[in-house]
Enzyme design. Sequence first.
Site, PDB file in Angstrom:
ATOM      1  N   ASN A  66      -1.773   3.968  11.248  1.00 18.55           N
ATOM      2  CA  ASN A  66      -0.327   3.885  11.034  1.00 18.55           C
ATOM      3  C   ASN A  66       0.313   2.846  11.947  1.00 18.55           C
ATOM      4  OD1 ASN A  66      -0.369   5.921   9.117  1.00 18.55           O
ATOM      5  ND2 ASN A  66       0.432   7.507  10.477  1.00 18.55           N
ATOM      6  N   HIS A 463       7.402   0.450  -9.005  1.00 17.35           N
ATOM      7  CA  HIS A 463       6.882   1.560  -8.217  1.00 17.35           C
ATOM      8  C   HIS A 463       6.916   2.871  -8.993  1.00 17.35           C
ATOM      9  CE1 HIS A 463       7.050   4.408  -4.634  1.00 17.35           C
ATOM     10  NE2 HIS A 463       5.994   3.663  -4.356  1.00 17.35           N
ATOM     11  N   TYR A 496      -2.788  14.050  -1.222  1.00 23.28           N
ATOM     12  CA  TYR A 496      -1.348  13.757  -1.279  1.00 23.28           C
ATOM     13  C   TYR A 496      -0.671  14.881  -2.047  1.00 23.28           C
ATOM     14  CZ  TYR A 496      -1.439   8.827   0.266  1.00 23.28           C
ATOM     15  OH  TYR A 496      -1.554   7.668   0.987  1.00 23.28           O
ATOM     16  N   ARG A 592       9.361  13.418   5.366  1.00 19.22           N
ATOM     17  CA  ARG A 592       8.103  13.295   6.100  1.00 19.22           C
ATOM     18  C   ARG A 592       8.196  12.243   7.202  1.00 19.22           C
ATOM     19  NH1 ARG A 592       4.791  10.615   2.821  1.00 19.22           N
ATOM     20  NH2 ARG A 592       4.428   8.806   4.133  1.00 19.22           N
ATOM     21  N   HIS A 620       4.276  13.953  -0.060  1.00 16.66           N
ATOM     22  CA  HIS A 620       4.588  12.684  -0.708  1.00 16.66           C
ATOM     23  C   HIS A 620       5.593  12.811  -1.849  1.00 16.66           C
ATOM     24  CE1 HIS A 620       3.416   8.996  -3.135  1.00 16.66           C
ATOM     25  NE2 HIS A 620       3.549   8.471  -1.924  1.00 16.66           N
TER      26      HIS A 620
END
Length: 720
Positions: A66, A463, A496, A592, A620
């Site tokens: 990350n 997306h 996820y 999140r 997610h």
Amino acid sequence: MRATIDRIELPDFVPAAQPDGGFSGERFLDRELSWLQFNARVLELAEDPQLFLLERVNFLSIFGSNLDEFFMVRVAGLKRRIAAGMAVPSAAGINPVDQLEMLLQQAHELQKRHAAVFKDHVLPALADQNIHVKKWRDLDETQKATLREWFMDQVFPVLTPLAVDPAHPFPYISGLSLNLAVIVRNPVSGKELFARIKVPDVLPRLVSVDQPGSRTAPTREVSLISLEDVISEHLDNLFPGMEVVENYSFRVTRNEDLEVEEDDAENLLQALEKELLRRRFGPPVRLEIVDDMNPAVKALLIRELNVDEDEVFSLPAPLDLRGLSVIAGIDRPELHYPKQIAHTSRDLNASETSKAADVFAAMRRRDILLHHPYDSFSTSVQAFLEQAAADPHVVAIKQTLYRTSGDSPIVDALIDAAEAGKQVLALVEIKARFDEQANIDWARKLEQAGVHVVYGIVGLKTHSKLSLVVRRESKGLRRYCHIGTGNYHPRTARYYEDFGLLTTDEQVGEDISRLFNQLSGYAPKTTFKRLLVAPRSLRSGLIDRIEKEIENKKAGLKARVVIKVNSIVDEAVIDALYRASQAGVQVDVIVRGICAIRPGVPGLSENIRVRSFLGRFLEHSRVFAFANGDDPIVYIGSADMMHRNLDRRVEALVRLANKSDISGLLDLANRYLDPGTASWHLDSEGNWTRHHVDADGKPLLDIQSYLLQSRERQSGAVRR
């Protein structure tokens, strides 16, 4: 009692409402600092001694990955804007130069904490479980002999020492590569020289001391050694005739964000490939070195790489803890989360969890709301597309692909459908960050199979998560649709957390058909009935719903807003939530990652609560729920509340129609927000506090474990 975490310091102010009812300019938290706080929450899971040990190792690896991306994209972008004179104060009112200084300061603290967790806590705990990470000096002669033989056979041929002298300029150091800085001495002249060796990433970062060539994760008694440690002990083989004086590991992070001017690119595919090549040579934004590095070597690296002193991170070896994923993969079930079994959705009525039902027949009976990974992806979404490819009555399939796996059955199904003579359209987003090359490869593979491949609208990333299947039936053509919150990625669908809707609703089918036509052709004035679509109607549609809740509250009707997203930073949406709070509407935000909202500020946001959930699965899904009096409205979809999603991406939310689905989702939201459920709470000063035990020290409910157990019970009831 409740545990608290070390807090990241934020600007010392708390905003209040302006006397005239407007909002102060200090009402937002800084998005970049908020992201670092998110990664601090990931690190806190690694620090938790109650968590399964190898899962703690995995969270250490995730933290490192990350932070790498944060530097490659966010820090690099901020530095680029500052250098170009284009940087402006953040929405939180922080000057760009001050912001960069704060980010680097907090990143230094987090990386030191990260290294300390591994060295002082996780490493000893691993040793207690007979999992050892050893130094060369800890090995016996038999182990050293085994590793020497392996080095000469498997490692030595791969290595390339690069000297630095008047005839050899300082070599290019690729981003995220691990390197050894080596000082050698000419025994004749006594002159010391510098050389660089790249630790090859084609070999495992941690190797078995006893079976170094093994590619399988060991099980019980495990002894590992880092690859750079093995190389450093054999440097004399690389510099025969020279004396090896000292060596140190280091690592560089570079700007790897993409810049493609689509308006000027005749062929987006070619332009992107050129930019991917350029990415490898982006300017450095971080230099990581071992903390015992010779100051002269450090100074040389700083000078040659042109980094500032505050961009140098001095850390204990080993660097790059992403390599801990090798340890996290060790097959010790008692040190991992209990094995998860994804069950087929009960609405698909499959008799066996591993066997897909007739998805089309199930969809004709009712809408099917899926919740992954608790509902199996393979026996629902994947089966839907595979059955569509094989069904002779299916005449067309349209599909968006943002990210997918390297061996994607989704792509295989589209290829099978095209080869069977069906009309197949794949909208491949080749600008999906860090998946660009993979998506280019998929696009070409699809095109070669006869699939119509398009890349969406110039200037916008696609997306949205959409599938449309057109089937010829006795009463004419029927549209079968899937719209989701997550990617069509069978591997990530196992960890996820996402929602997806399978439906034959005519309005949804018409909306998705129109959206695909807009993406593949020219239809700028398209309107929708059940969808909210960015960049045109999504932000305004959600704000309209929030304003409606304000009206309902004033009219004495039920009014509430619940939003679950990955990130929320959009000022217009946040200001609408502030107005709702001032009107007395209860607002609950589950986020999140990044959150720019300041909850609990008197006169501004005292009716806003913000919670965060991290754990086994990556939360997610995106959900937007409104009480709307006694007729609740719920949307699910692909959009986070960020500028890029609302202004520079094609996103889609779908409004749920089935009352039981709406009720179930609202019940789930209440379970997330229940005081008895473990979560992180955000306060008005921007600090996150973990709440995972009650006043008596007993663990609070883990929502993900609860949902796994609930689905297991439901599946057992169906089988009986």
